[in-house]
Design an enzyme around this catalytic site. Structure first.
Site, PDB file in Angstrom:
ATOM      1  CB  ILE A   1      42.907  44.302  40.918  1.00  0.00           C
ATOM      2  CG1 ILE A   1      42.936  43.727  39.497  1.00  0.00           C
ATOM      3  CG2 ILE A   1      41.684  43.808  41.682  1.00  0.00           C
ATOM      4  CD1 ILE A   1      43.102  42.243  39.426  1.00  0.00           C
ATOM      5  CE1 TYR A   2      44.725  49.139  48.305  1.00  0.00           C
ATOM      6  CE2 TYR A   2      46.046  50.508  46.850  1.00  0.00           C
ATOM      7  CZ  TYR A   2      45.458  50.288  48.075  1.00  0.00           C
ATOM      8  OH  TYR A   2      45.598  51.218  49.072  1.00  0.00           O
ATOM      9  CG  LEU A   3      45.663  51.819  42.065  1.00  0.00           C
ATOM     10  CD1 LEU A   3      46.427  52.392  40.874  1.00  0.00           C
ATOM     11  CD2 LEU A   3      45.701  52.812  43.233  1.00  0.00           C
TER      12      LEU A   3
END
Length: 220
Positions: free
Chosen positions: A129-131
């Site tokens: 989700i960060y990416l």
């Protein structure tokens, strides 16, 4: 120059602020915790208390009037959940771009992440989700009529800077000292190079100024 750095108390951000201030520029750091103001003042930077998850667009734009460039170096940080990866790493970056456009600030430099576009859209893993957040923020910036630069550094270390990097659309895995990422940011800002360029960055064998100039040439 007057440069505003979002995420002003982050490790890369403080190095950028310090380098800009030492070069005689007005370095402004956006912080959400008032206790962090003293740390920025010790760097000869100007702290401004703004929570990018709460501030209204008009209020943020008003604080950017007269600014020459903005740097997005904010992040939800380790230990934060998936929701804040989206509200900080993506939504705050988009808000800063909206405010920059409204305030007439044309130069925007994004500190992103290596491999951001490789995220799994179906994954609920926090790192994926960060990416995704980084990738979507980058895509939003690329569509804008701004003089943007997107730096996607590899694994960040606290090693001493070498001033030598590898920059490419895809570098493959690697790491880079935070101080060298900050030096890339400062060089790109002060010499207005690598405009409308996106690249990954890891340690390498090419001096930073030469590597950025090569990216600028490749983007023309």
């Amino acid at each position: 120059m007057r440069v505003v750095v979002a995420g002003g108390h982050g490790q890369i951000a403080r190095l950028v602020l310090q380098g800009l201030a030492e070069a005689g520029h007005q370095a402004v750091g956006l912080i959400r915790n008032p206790d962090h103001a003293v740390d920025l003042l010790q760097l000869d930077a100007i702290p401004v208390l703004i929570d990018l998850e709460q501030v209204a667009l008009d209020a943020l734009a008003a604080d950017l009037v007269g600014v020459d460039a903005v740097v997005f170096a904010a992040g939800a940080g380790p230990g934060s959940g998936p929701e804040r990866k989206l509200t900080v790493d993506r939504d705050a970056a988009v808000l800063l771009a909206d405010a920059a456009e409204r305030a007439g600030v044309n130069r925007y430099l994004m500190v992103s992440a290596l491999g951001a576009d490789s995220f799994d859209p179906d994954s609920t893993d926090v790192f994926q989700i960060y990416l995704r957040a980084k990738s979507e923020a980058d895509a939003d910036l690329r569509r804008r009529d701004l003089d943007w630069t997107i730096i996607r550094p590899g694994g960040l270390t606290d090693d001493q800077p070498t001033g030598l990097v590898t920059l490419a659309e895809q570098t493959g895995p690697g790491s880079i000292p935070r101080a060298d990422v900050a030096a890339l940011v400062i060089e790109a800002l002060l010499h207005r190079t690598a405009v409308r360029c996106q690249f990954e960055a890891i340690s390498g064998e090419t001096p930073i100024n030469e590597a950025l100039a090569a990216q600028a040439g490749a983007g023309q």
